[in-house]
Design an enzyme around this catalytic site. Structure first.
Site, PDB file in Angstrom:
ATOM      1  N   ASP A  56       0.822  -1.210   0.000  1.00  0.00           N
ATOM      2  CA  ASP A  56       0.000   0.000   0.000  1.00  0.00           C
ATOM      3  C   ASP A  56       0.859   1.264   0.000  1.00  0.00           C
ATOM      4  O   ASP A  56       2.069   1.208   0.200  1.00  0.00           O
ATOM      5  CB  ASP A  56      -0.981  -0.006   1.190  1.00  0.00           C
ATOM      6  CG  ASP A  56      -0.321  -0.418   2.508  1.00  0.00           C
ATOM      7  OD1 ASP A  56       0.926  -0.442   2.568  1.00  0.00           O
ATOM      8  OD2 ASP A  56      -1.032  -0.712   3.468  1.00  0.00           O
TER       9      ASP A  56
ATOM     10  N   ASN B  28      -7.097  -3.570  15.052  1.00  0.00           N
ATOM     11  CA  ASN B  28      -8.496  -3.915  14.759  1.00  0.00           C
ATOM     12  C   ASN B  28      -8.584  -5.063  13.754  1.00  0.00           C
ATOM     13  O   ASN B  28      -9.646  -5.338  13.222  1.00  0.00           O
ATOM     14  CB  ASN B  28      -9.248  -2.686  14.237  1.00  0.00           C
ATOM     15  CG  ASN B  28      -8.613  -2.133  12.970  1.00  0.00           C
ATOM     16  OD1 ASN B  28      -7.643  -2.686  12.458  1.00  0.00           O
ATOM     17  ND2 ASN B  28      -9.175  -1.041  12.459  1.00  0.00           N
TER      18      ASN B  28
ATOM     19  N   HIS C 131      -6.959  -5.163  10.845  1.00  0.00           N
ATOM     20  CA  HIS C 131      -6.779  -4.791   9.440  1.00  0.00           C
ATOM     21  C   HIS C 131      -5.490  -5.394   8.879  1.00  0.00           C
ATOM     22  O   HIS C 131      -4.535  -5.642   9.609  1.00  0.00           O
ATOM     23  CB  HIS C 131      -6.852  -3.270   9.229  1.00  0.00           C
ATOM     24  CG  HIS C 131      -5.681  -2.476   9.694  1.00  0.00           C
ATOM     25  ND1 HIS C 131      -5.787  -1.246  10.284  1.00  0.00           N
ATOM     26  CD2 HIS C 131      -4.349  -2.723   9.650  1.00  0.00           C
ATOM     27  CE1 HIS C 131      -4.593  -0.781  10.562  1.00  0.00           C
ATOM     28  NE2 HIS C 131      -3.699  -1.657  10.194  1.00  0.00           N
TER      29      HIS C 131
ATOM     30  N   GLU D  81      -9.791  -2.278   6.146  1.00  0.00           N
ATOM     31  CA  GLU D  81     -10.310  -2.052   7.500  1.00  0.00           C
ATOM     32  C   GLU D  81     -11.540  -2.928   7.758  1.00  0.00           C
ATOM     33  O   GLU D  81     -12.136  -3.459   6.819  1.00  0.00           O
ATOM     34  CB  GLU D  81     -10.700  -0.569   7.644  1.00  0.00           C
ATOM     35  CG  GLU D  81      -9.557   0.410   7.484  1.00  0.00           C
ATOM     36  CD  GLU D  81      -8.582   0.423   8.665  1.00  0.00           C
ATOM     37  OE1 GLU D  81      -8.870  -0.202   9.713  1.00  0.00           O
ATOM     38  OE2 GLU D  81      -7.514   1.044   8.534  1.00  0.00           O
TER      39      GLU D  81
HETATM   40  P1  PGA Z   1       2.427  -2.209  13.060  1.00  0.00           P
HETATM   41  O1  PGA Z   1       1.225  -2.081  12.052  1.00  0.00           O
HETATM   42  O2  PGA Z   1       3.376  -3.196  12.473  1.00  0.00           O
HETATM   43  O3  PGA Z   1       2.989  -0.819  13.123  1.00  0.00           O
HETATM   44  O4  PGA Z   1       1.844  -2.680  14.369  1.00  0.00           O
HETATM   45  C1  PGA Z   1       0.668  -3.225  11.525  1.00  0.00           C
HETATM   46  C2  PGA Z   1      -0.428  -2.841  10.576  1.00  0.00           C
HETATM   47  O5  PGA Z   1      -1.129  -1.847  10.849  1.00  0.00           O
HETATM   48  O6  PGA Z   1      -0.587  -3.542   9.572  1.00  0.00           O
END
Ligand code: PGA
Length: 250
Positions: free
Chosen positions: A67, A136, A138, A143
């Site tokens: 992304d 959450n 995602h 999301e």
């Molecule tokens: P993080 O994020 O590795 O900073 O915990 C993971 C994500 O949001 O995919």
């Protein structure tokens, strides 16, 4: 699904780097799907070390990232292209033309997404997709509630994601409100998936994603339907999954 429990973040990063190294050694021209965020930083550091020691070469490897924020130039310090350059690409022998990150400055985001889907197909698909997981559930910018049937698409960031990301920007107005992201369908088409998770704050969502029902409310739960998933986590992130009875390897 295979689950490896590592003692701590460093051990998790080493184990994840082992799996990525094995992929690159067995198929030097493989297509790696890469991720950004805090979790993969240690894994990339391990890969850089292996390259510097002469144990690993990415000279033929291709990469596609999950992304990118819409509106940020590749040189912006918060862009995911910049993250990849500084954490990995600038320190290994991957050819710049073989690294692919969505263009955050695309004038026509829809066309950029379609071209990215075509690109992934023209590369022969993703051999190994690295993933982190949000609090959450995602994955990439998919999301809770998002459609599982999408490939790369334009995403309106939720207010909670904008708030969470504002810590990286001077002012909240600077946080991009849109992003381009591979969809769940793109991720599920990868031949193999490697998910990495670290920290107690991920313990509940990891349990929900891998022991709970497959539901759009927890996007990562879709991975239960993928035939080749490896989950690597530290004890803090995996302990609830272990307590719930999931079998893990050390
Ligand atoms: P993080 O994020 O590795 O900073 O915990 C993971 C994500 O949001 O995919």
């Amino acid at each position: 699904m295979r689950i490896y429990q590592a003692r701590d973040y460093t051990a998790m990063s080493r184990r994840a780097a082992n799996i990525i190294s094995a992929q690159v050694i067995y198929k030097p021209d493989c297509v790696l799907g890469l991720a950004t965020g805090g979790t993969p930083v240690g894994t990339y550091r391990q890969l850089v070390e292996r390259f510097q020691k002469g144990d690993l070469s990415f000279a033929e490897t291709r990469s596609v990232n999950l992304d990118e924020y819409l509106g940020l130039s590749p040189h912006h310090e918060q862009s995911y292209r910049y993250f990849m350059q500084t954490n990995l690409f600038d320190h290994i022998d991957i050819k710049p033309e073989n690294t692919h990150v969505l263009n955050g400055l695309a004038r026509n985001p829809q066309a950029e997404c379609e071209a990215y889907n075509q690109l992934i197909r023209s590369l022969g698909g993703i051999d190994l997709q690295l993933l982190g997981m949000g609090h959450n559930g995602h994955i990439a910018f998919n999301e809770p509630g998002d459609d599982f049937g999408l490939e790369t698409h334009l995403v309106d960031l939720t207010e909670s994601t904008i708030q969470a990301n504002s810590r990286f920007f001077e002012k909240i107005d600077e946080v991009p409100r849109h992003a381009l992201s591979m969809g769940i369908k793109s991720i599920m088409q990868a031949r193999r998936i490697l998910m990495i998770v670290s920290g107690e704050e991920k313990a509940d969502i990891v349990c929900k994603a891998f022991r709970g029902p497959v539901t759009r409310d927890v996007p990562a739960s879709v991975l239960q339907l993928h035939p080749d998933v490896t989950l690597v986590g530290d004890e803090a992130a995996l302990h609830k999954l272990v307590e719930a009875g999931e079998l893990v390897c050390g």
